[in-house]
Design an enzyme around this catalytic site. Structure first.
Site, short mmCIF file in Angstrom:
data_model
loop_
_atom_site.label_atom_id
_atom_site.label_comp_id
_atom_site.label_asym_id
_atom_site.label_seq_id
_atom_site.Cartn_x
_atom_site.Cartn_y
_atom_site.Cartn_z
N LYS A 116 0.82 -1.21 0.00
CA LYS A 116 0.00 0.00 0.00
C LYS A 116 0.85 1.26 0.00
O LYS A 116 0.44 2.30 -0.52
CB LYS A 116 -0.95 -0.02 1.19
CG LYS A 116 -1.93 -1.20 1.14
CD LYS A 116 -2.73 -1.33 2.40
CE LYS A 116 -3.68 -2.51 2.34
NZ LYS A 116 -2.99 -3.80 2.21
N GLU A 183 -1.37 6.63 7.95
CA GLU A 183 -2.02 7.60 7.08
C GLU A 183 -3.13 8.31 7.86
O GLU A 183 -3.57 7.82 8.92
CB GLU A 183 -2.62 6.91 5.85
CG GLU A 183 -3.77 5.95 6.16
CD GLU A 183 -4.31 5.27 4.90
OE1 GLU A 183 -3.70 5.41 3.83
OE2 GLU A 183 -5.33 4.59 5.01
N HIS A 218 -12.28 -2.76 10.84
CA HIS A 218 -11.83 -2.49 9.48
C HIS A 218 -12.01 -3.68 8.56
O HIS A 218 -11.41 -3.75 7.49
CB HIS A 218 -10.37 -2.03 9.47
CG HIS A 218 -10.08 -0.96 10.46
ND1 HIS A 218 -10.55 0.33 10.31
CD2 HIS A 218 -9.42 -0.98 11.64
CE1 HIS A 218 -10.17 1.06 11.35
NE2 HIS A 218 -9.49 0.28 12.17
N ARG A 274 -6.25 -8.89 -6.49
CA ARG A 274 -6.82 -10.22 -6.32
C ARG A 274 -8.33 -10.12 -6.44
O ARG A 274 -8.88 -9.01 -6.58
CB ARG A 274 -6.47 -10.77 -4.93
CG ARG A 274 -6.90 -9.82 -3.80
CD ARG A 274 -6.65 -10.39 -2.43
NE ARG A 274 -6.78 -9.41 -1.38
CZ ARG A 274 -7.91 -8.98 -0.84
NH1 ARG A 274 -9.06 -9.44 -1.30
NH2 ARG A 274 -7.91 -8.10 0.14
#
Length: 612
Positions: A116, A183, A218, A274
């Protein structure tokens, strides 16, 4: 042409890929850990190969063993599924180097996007490098993998180091890669994603949007396609960004580009190289089999210039063996029965009688409904879940039904904070007062000695627990049958009780497994008439909330140590997730009977903190 496919995965996704392979006349090969020797995916494949040596939690991360299994079984292609090694470029290369077909994107595309941090750099973004008070709240996130593993929201600066450490450990356990980054955390945003499909001839499809905002830890719980309430311009922007991301890395196959949407602004999150767990809703809306398309693309076939037109709306719910009312605690045990009504899609990796263990994700099944409108799809899915038969450990089924019928969700005003706001109301116990009576009558009707009483007029009693609540019911045996106050017993046998209540007849379907009793959609625990004394624990005792492995103790922690309220003491790992057991109060550690690596069951004493 592909003739035999090994799925480098387990459970539901392996079974789902096998289903398409069977339809296409392709032979199937499963791999399994020792813990999964009798798992459904190993049973339904044409061939199954044991992966030796590794611990159950790590078995499906052994690329060398999986490639060796594919060659030994005569497979000519490998499908990675999702999770585990599905976004591991090294694994993709190992498959190709062995002369096998890789049913996925090129290793270079995985490398560019599976991390990421590198994906953000490719999209012109960068993670936070130095976090200060003004940056809070922030999200610690695993660079590899997904599914909520290795993710932590940090709202206080002093919590950052502990969050980084636990996220690294969880990511390393789940994906074999402990890299994490930080982030900004966008409060109350919507999680919206775009399904892409690309071929080797330069065609890239953007197959509409999905909304996956209902999440816990999450990890997605309910997903739908298309994402409701987006403006036409925002939808086109999202699809354009997704295609741009795919072209930037010469992507091939199925993938997903994820965004956090706040108002009309889209924040790029990541690209998952994926197939996603929630792909069935896109399949339903576009009339596609995405696994079949993956195989066609891997064989070199070209996509049409334009994707098919979307039709209707689809919603999917993930059924988990977990207790949402107790911090989403994973549950284990025998899944005695799982069945849903006709008219919805059921994707599962379990059959009746299978065991739900401690080593892997607790998702039992995905249930999806497709209809011409969102309202119809919602109603169909909620009704099917409500009428589903789920006999076994505690599940999130009631939460799913209530979520689908919640006004904030039905009006499409949900965001990623939905469960933070509404979990208490969605998990309130609301037991039909006649359910315990039905359980007692069914039990009595099935008892060999049920009708014999020294004093025929004497009322009989039975006790049940529903969650933390206990209840006692009374009934009588008479010459004309079973009787209870306020109702007429129309029929009673061990599997079915029919009661007439205020002139209305109601059916209660009953199934009993040991002391667990399932009455319609409610699960009860039969309590003994004379309960045995419970083990008494000292005040301040910390007990294991789930079965798992002690993976870490706080550094320097010994009996006699002073601890602060909220200080992490013991780390448990269950089903690839880490759970931190913290001090309930400021005090002194007076007992620490567990060690790193120890397997514990629910209720095992982990530590005792004496308040000071």
């Amino acid at each position: 042409m592909i003739t035999s496919v090994l799925v480098a995965n387990r459970g539901e996704i392996a079974c789902r890929v096998f289903r398409t392979c069977r339809e296409w006349g392709i032979r199937t090969v499963a791999v399994h850990s020792d813990a999964d020797e009798n798992a459904l995916h190993a049973r339904v494949a044409d061939t199954a190969v044991r992966l030796p040596g590794a611990a159950p939690a790590d078995t499906y991360l052994r690329a060398d063993l999986i490639v060796k299994a594919a060659v030994a079984a005569g497979a000519d292609a490998v499908h990675p599924g999702y999770g585990f090694l599905s976004e591991n470029a090294g694994f993709a290369r190992a498959v190709l180097d062995a002369g096998l077909v890789w049913i996925g994107p090129p290793p270079e595309a995985i490398e560019a996007m599976a991390s990421k941090t590198r994906a953000k750099e490719l999209m012109g973004l960068a993670p936070l490098s130095d976090v200060g008070e003004s940056d809070l709240p922030v999200l610690v996130k695993a660079a590899a993998g997904g599914g909520g593993r290795g993710m932590r929201v940090v709202r206080r600066l002093e919590e950052l180091d502990a969050a980084l450490e636990s996220a690294r450990a969880e990511a390393a356990s789940a994906f074999g890669d402990g890299e994490v980054f930080v982030e900004p955390y966008v409060e109350n945003g919507r999680h919206v994603e775009v399904q892409i499909l690309a071929d080797t001839h330069g065609t890239v499809w953007a197959l509409g949007t999905r909304d996956c905002s209902l999440q816990r830890r999450h990890q997605k719980v309910i997903e739908e396609a298309p994402a409701p309430g987006l403006s036409a311009s925002l939808e086109e922007e999202l699809k354009g960004l997704a295609v741009r991301a795919a072209r930037a890395v010469s992507y091939v196959g199925a993938g997903t580009v994820e965004f956090l949407v706040a108002g009309e602004k889209a924040h790029f999150l990541e690209m998952n190289t994926r197939l996603q767990v929630e792909h069935p809703v896109t399949e339903a809306v576009f009339g596609l089999d995405l696994v079949a398309e993956q195989i066609r693309v891997a064989e070199g076939a070209a996509l049409a210039a334009e994707p098919p037109h979307a039709r209707g709306h689809a919603i999917e719910a993930r059924l988990y063996a977990e207790d949402p009312a107790t911090d989403w605690t994973p549950q284990t045990g025998t899944l005695h029965r799982l069945a849903v009504p006709d008219g919805v899609r059921l994707d599962t990796g379990y059959e009746d009688g299978d065991e739900i263990g401690v080593h892997y994700d607790p998702m039992l099944a995905k249930v999806a409904a497709h209809a011409p409108t969102r309202a119809e799809a919602l109603r169909r899915l909620a009704g099917a879940l409500e009428r589903a038969t789920v006999h076994g450990p505690t599940t999130n089924r009631d939460l799913l039904v209530r979520s689908l019928r919640h006004e904030e969700f039905t009006s499409a005003r949900m965001d990623t904070g939905f469960y933070d706001r509404h979990l208490p109301e969605l998990t309130l116990p609301t037991v039909d007062p006649h359910v315990p009576l039905a359980a007692a009558l069914a039990d009595s009707a099935g008892s060999r000695w049920g009708a014999w009483r020294n004093l025929p007029s004497q009322q009989q009693t039975k006790r049940y627990a529903v969650g933390a609540e206990e209840t006692e019911v009374r009934y009588s045996h008479t010459r004309t049958g079973l009787m209870a106050e306020g109702v007429q017993v129309v029929h009673a046998d061990p599997a079915l009780v029919v009661l007439e209540i205020d002139g209305v007849r109601r059916r209660f379907e009953v199934a009993r497994y040991g002391d667990r009793v399932h009455v319609n959609a409610t699960t009860l625990t039969a309590l003994p008439r004379f309960p045995t004394p419970e083990t008494q624990h000292a005040p301040g005792s910390l007990l294991a909330p789930m079965p798992g492995t002690v993976v870490k103790l706080a550094e320097g922690l010994i009996t006699g140590s002073s601890v602060e309220a909220g200080e992490p003491l013991v780390w448990l790992e269950a089903m690839k997730m880490q759970h931190v057991i913290s001090a309930p109060t400021r005090g002194t550690l007076t007992a620490l009977p567990v060690t790193t690596g120890q397997q514990v069951q629910v209720g095992t004493l982990l530590a005792v903190v004496q308040e000071t």
